[in-house]
Design a protein around this motif. Structure first.
Motif, PDB file in Angstrom:
ATOM      1  N   ASN A 134      17.199  55.800 -92.601  1.00  0.00           N
ATOM      2  CA  ASN A 134      18.819  55.975 -92.520  1.00  0.00           C
ATOM      3  C   ASN A 134      19.568  54.737 -92.933  1.00  0.00           C
ATOM      4  OD1 ASN A 134      21.352  57.211 -91.968  1.00  0.00           O
ATOM      5  ND2 ASN A 134      21.020  57.126 -89.865  1.00  0.00           N
ATOM      6  N   LEU A 136      13.352  60.904 -86.711  1.00  0.00           N
ATOM      7  CA  LEU A 136      14.795  61.310 -86.941  1.00  0.00           C
ATOM      8  C   LEU A 136      14.934  62.846 -87.052  1.00  0.00           C
ATOM      9  CD1 LEU A 136      17.624  60.274 -87.764  1.00  0.00           C
ATOM     10  CD2 LEU A 136      16.980  60.190 -90.226  1.00  0.00           C
ATOM     11  N   GLY A 191      25.539  54.656 -76.176  1.00  0.00           N
ATOM     12  CA  GLY A 191      24.820  54.017 -77.494  1.00  0.00           C
ATOM     13  C   GLY A 191      23.529  54.767 -78.133  1.00  0.00           C
ATOM     14  N   LYS A 192      23.210  55.950 -77.181  1.00  0.00           N
ATOM     15  CA  LYS A 192      22.133  56.599 -77.522  1.00  0.00           C
ATOM     16  C   LYS A 192      21.090  55.956 -78.075  1.00  0.00           C
ATOM     17  CE  LYS A 192      22.747  60.457 -76.838  1.00  0.00           C
ATOM     18  NZ  LYS A 192      22.884  61.761 -77.584  1.00  0.00           N
ATOM     19  N   THR A 193      20.510  56.037 -79.184  1.00  0.00           N
ATOM     20  CA  THR A 193      19.297  55.516 -79.819  1.00  0.00           C
ATOM     21  C   THR A 193      19.481  54.083 -79.573  1.00  0.00           C
ATOM     22  OG1 THR A 193      18.945  57.286 -81.417  1.00  0.00           O
ATOM     23  CG2 THR A 193      17.358  55.289 -81.712  1.00  0.00           C
ATOM     24  N   HIS A 246      12.925  52.820 -90.589  1.00  0.00           N
ATOM     25  CA  HIS A 246      13.993  53.943 -90.176  1.00  0.00           C
ATOM     26  C   HIS A 246      14.649  54.175 -91.438  1.00  0.00           C
ATOM     27  CE1 HIS A 246      16.252  56.496 -88.084  1.00  0.00           C
ATOM     28  NE2 HIS A 246      17.467  55.515 -88.049  1.00  0.00           N
ATOM     29  N   GLU A 264      12.640  60.462 -81.230  1.00  0.00           N
ATOM     30  CA  GLU A 264      13.868  60.921 -81.116  1.00  0.00           C
ATOM     31  C   GLU A 264      14.161  62.078 -80.287  1.00  0.00           C
ATOM     32  OE1 GLU A 264      17.049  59.660 -82.340  1.00  0.00           O
ATOM     33  OE2 GLU A 264      17.883  61.217 -81.339  1.00  0.00           O
ATOM     34  N   PHE A 304      24.015  51.899 -90.231  1.00  0.00           N
ATOM     35  CA  PHE A 304      24.113  52.831 -88.800  1.00  0.00           C
ATOM     36  C   PHE A 304      24.025  52.168 -87.397  1.00  0.00           C
ATOM     37  CE2 PHE A 304      23.550  56.344 -86.206  1.00  0.00           C
ATOM     38  CZ  PHE A 304      24.245  57.624 -86.496  1.00  0.00           C
ATOM     39  N   TRP A 305      24.891  52.352 -86.551  1.00  0.00           N
ATOM     40  CA  TRP A 305      24.599  51.558 -85.156  1.00  0.00           C
ATOM     41  C   TRP A 305      24.589  50.157 -85.485  1.00  0.00           C
ATOM     42  CZ3 TRP A 305      26.309  53.928 -81.378  1.00  0.00           C
ATOM     43  CH2 TRP A 305      25.782  55.264 -80.906  1.00  0.00           C
ATOM     44  N   HIS A 333      16.694  65.624 -84.167  1.00  0.00           N
ATOM     45  CA  HIS A 333      17.908  65.154 -83.705  1.00  0.00           C
ATOM     46  C   HIS A 333      18.842  66.381 -83.687  1.00  0.00           C
ATOM     47  CE1 HIS A 333      21.766  63.215 -83.737  1.00  0.00           C
ATOM     48  NE2 HIS A 333      21.074  61.903 -83.452  1.00  0.00           N
ATOM     49  N   ASP A 373      13.718  58.446 -76.721  1.00  0.00           N
ATOM     50  CA  ASP A 373      14.859  57.425 -76.619  1.00  0.00           C
ATOM     51  C   ASP A 373      16.108  57.770 -75.451  1.00  0.00           C
ATOM     52  OD1 ASP A 373      15.803  59.482 -78.208  1.00  0.00           O
ATOM     53  OD2 ASP A 373      16.657  58.147 -79.760  1.00  0.00           O
ATOM     54  N   HIS A 374      16.136  59.105 -75.633  1.00  0.00           N
ATOM     55  CA  HIS A 374      17.271  59.733 -74.553  1.00  0.00           C
ATOM     56  C   HIS A 374      17.100  61.102 -74.552  1.00  0.00           C
ATOM     57  CE1 HIS A 374      19.381  60.858 -78.332  1.00  0.00           C
ATOM     58  NE2 HIS A 374      18.854  59.479 -78.644  1.00  0.00           N
ATOM     59  N   TRP A 389      19.303  65.344 -90.584  1.00  0.00           N
ATOM     60  CA  TRP A 389      20.030  64.141 -90.500  1.00  0.00           C
ATOM     61  C   TRP A 389      19.375  63.102 -91.635  1.00  0.00           C
ATOM     62  CZ3 TRP A 389      22.395  60.274 -86.769  1.00  0.00           C
ATOM     63  CH2 TRP A 389      23.376  61.121 -85.959  1.00  0.00           C
ATOM     64  N   ILE A 399      11.389  54.218 -86.306  1.00  0.00           N
ATOM     65  CA  ILE A 399      12.472  55.380 -85.419  1.00  0.00           C
ATOM     66  C   ILE A 399      12.238  56.602 -86.232  1.00  0.00           C
ATOM     67  CG2 ILE A 399      14.836  55.512 -84.839  1.00  0.00           C
ATOM     68  CD1 ILE A 399      15.104  52.480 -85.012  1.00  0.00           C
ATOM     69  N   ARG A 453      22.949  48.300 -87.232  1.00  0.00           N
ATOM     70  CA  ARG A 453      21.608  47.834 -86.904  1.00  0.00           C
ATOM     71  C   ARG A 453      21.248  46.580 -87.809  1.00  0.00           C
ATOM     72  NH1 ARG A 453      19.679  53.861 -86.648  1.00  0.00           N
ATOM     73  NH2 ARG A 453      18.778  53.784 -84.554  1.00  0.00           N
TER      74      ARG A 453
HETATM   75  C1  GP9 Z   1      20.075  57.169 -86.428  1.00  0.00           C
HETATM   76  C2  GP9 Z   1      19.269  57.689 -85.463  1.00  0.00           C
HETATM   77  C3  GP9 Z   1      19.679  58.866 -84.153  1.00  0.00           C
HETATM   78  O1  GP9 Z   1      19.962  56.131 -87.315  1.00  0.00           O
HETATM   79  O2  GP9 Z   1      18.770  56.708 -84.722  1.00  0.00           O
HETATM   80  O3  GP9 Z   1      20.803  58.152 -83.683  1.00  0.00           O
HETATM   81  P1  GP9 Z   1      21.420  58.814 -82.356  1.00  0.00           P
HETATM   82  O4  GP9 Z   1      22.618  59.740 -82.642  1.00  0.00           O
HETATM   83  O5  GP9 Z   1      20.306  59.533 -81.437  1.00  0.00           O
HETATM   84  O6  GP9 Z   1      22.017  57.589 -81.296  1.00  0.00           O
END
Ligand code: GP9
Ligand code: MN
Length: 421
Positions: A129, A193, A79-81, A127, A39, A133-134, A196, A255-256, A164, A191, A136
């Motif tokens: 979370n 966390l 879309g980040k992650t 992961h 992350e 979320f997203w 972040h 990831d970014h 988070w 993944i 997924r």
């Molecule tokens: C959330 C985690 C972070 O589940 O993958 O997402 P991000 O904010 O980095 O896109």
């Protein structure tokens, strides 16, 4: 429609496909594939120091026993992650806005997990979370993920959480029983966390003093990066003590970015630069890529690379024929690599040049070679003008092809038949 697709297929065949078999083909055949998303980890912290201390001692040491790509760029957008996952699983570009995970979750794809399922792999994502979320949960089903261990699979308490959610060390520890329960060979993606934004950490977990600048975000970033480094080290220990280590290739990717332009003043202070130029900004989009293969010493690879290259590279290492695949990246161990890495904001990097904000830079020195590249205000040096402006057009073309596939769900019209011997 189908016609649009055939033009794209021709482009991909000619520009982004490398079917050359190398001595790396199949070196990890039949092995488990463990993929870790790091992350918000950027490359500038690797082999770097704060207060005279290494920030990432374990990851630095790991370079000596991995293939480490020091000029590897993230290619994510909003879309980040989720974008990073989308790009590496499909070798398609992230969308220019929004996240394909939300807007095109029902499309037909030909993802790495889908392909590996045909090779008898079990596929999983872990992961801590919420599964939605997203989006997924929906997307993973479509992409061929057999098991998604989300927050419900973990014992999350106030004690073991920060920011988070569940702390990475705890996450890896609790994940081991799931990893061990998967039938081999498996493709398991973790993944992380904790590292972040806003990079909060409990005092007891901070083993590095914060940076001292006007940016609380950057100050704390170094501490959560150090925490991630320790969490990865612990994960490797778990893999070793369970014997999984020897039967697996371990791939880890940032990831970014974690630190946005908003913190340029503080970043300039840390990097000892008067200002962060568009050139520096692009270079800060480098994220670590590690490929660890048992029995391989590895090496530091300086060639430019990007997240679209992950899928063809993994398939090559696993010895999977992908001659009928459609990828916008190429195998990173092959001889016919693509000439550029495209970032979603239109910036791109070649071996010699770096283009951003309509300016062409020398990649090594950062020297400005030409300005106003796209409006054809030429510098007078034909060679320099050509390099950035013609490549600029190809980069735009290539990303629009990828967008067309996604917007039009064009893989519906493609037969991904594979050679069966
Ligand atoms: C959330 C985690 C972070 O589940 O993958 O997402 P991000 O904010 O980095 O896109
Ligand atoms: Mn992320």
């Amino acid at each position: 429609d189908g016609n649009e697709l055939s033009e794209i297929l021709t482009y991909v065949e000619e520009n982004t496909t490398d079917q050359e078999v190398t001595d790396m083909f199949g070196v990890a055949e039949g092995k488990n594939l463990i993929f870790v998303t790091l992350e918000s980890l950027q490359s500038f912290v690797i082999n770097n120091t704060l207060h005279g201390e290494e920030i990432t001692p374990f990851l630095n040491e790991l370079i000596g026993e991995s293939y480490y790509f020091e000029n590897f760029y993230h290619q994510t957008e909003q879309g980040k992650t989720a974008d990073s996952e989308f790009i590496m699983e499909n070798s398609l570009y992230a969308l220019p806005s929004g996240a394909a995970y939300f807007t095109h979750a029902q499309n037909q794809y030909h993802s790495t997990p889908q392909i590996l399922k045909d090779e008898n792999y079990t596929t999983a994502v872990l992961h801590a979370n919420n599964k939605s979320f997203w989006n997924r949960d929906t997307m993973y089903e479509n992409l061929g993920i057999d098991h998604f261990y989300d927050i419900k699979s973990y014992e999350v308490t106030d004690e073991n959480s920060v920011g988070w959610g569940m702390k990475d060390k705890e996450f890896f520890e609790q994940s081991m029983k799931y990893l061990q329960s998967l039938p081999e060979p498996y493709y398991a993606r973790f993944i992380t966390l904790t590292n972040h934004h806003p990079f909060d950490l409990d005092d007891e977990d901070a083993t590095l003093d914060p940076f001292d600048s006007n940016s609380r975000t950057l100050n704390q970033y170094f501490q959560t990066v150090r925490y991630m480094d320790e969490a990865i080290e612990e994960f490797f220990d778990h893999l070793k003590s369970t014997g999984i280590y020897e039967d697996s290739i371990i791939v880890m990717m940032g990831d970014h970015y974690g630190i946005s332009d908003f913190h340029n003043r503080a970043m300039g202070m840390y990097l000892e630069k008067e200002e962060i130029t568009p050139y520096d900004h692009v270079q800060l989009q480098r994220v670590p890529l590690y490929i660890h293969i048992p029995g391989h010493e590895g090496e530091i690879i300086s060639d430019i690379a990007g997240q679209v290259d992950i899928k063809p590279t993994l398939l090559h290492l696993l010895g999977v024929d992908d001659s009928h695949d459609v990828s916008f990246g190429t195998n990173l161990f092959g001889p016919n690599r693509k000439e550029f890495v495209a970032l979603r904001d239109g910036s791109f990097i070649t071996e010699g040049y770096l283009y951003s904000k309509d300016t062409c830079y020398d990649r090594e020195s950062g020297e400005v070679l030409a300005s106003n590249v796209s409006s054809n205000l030429l510098s007078g040096d034909e060679e320099q003008d050509d390099v950035c402006s013609s490549m600029h057009e190809q980069v735009e073309q290539e990303m629009s092809y990828s967008d067309k596939i996604i917007y039009g769900d064009l893989f519906r019209f493609h037969e991904f038949s594979r050679n069966e011997d």
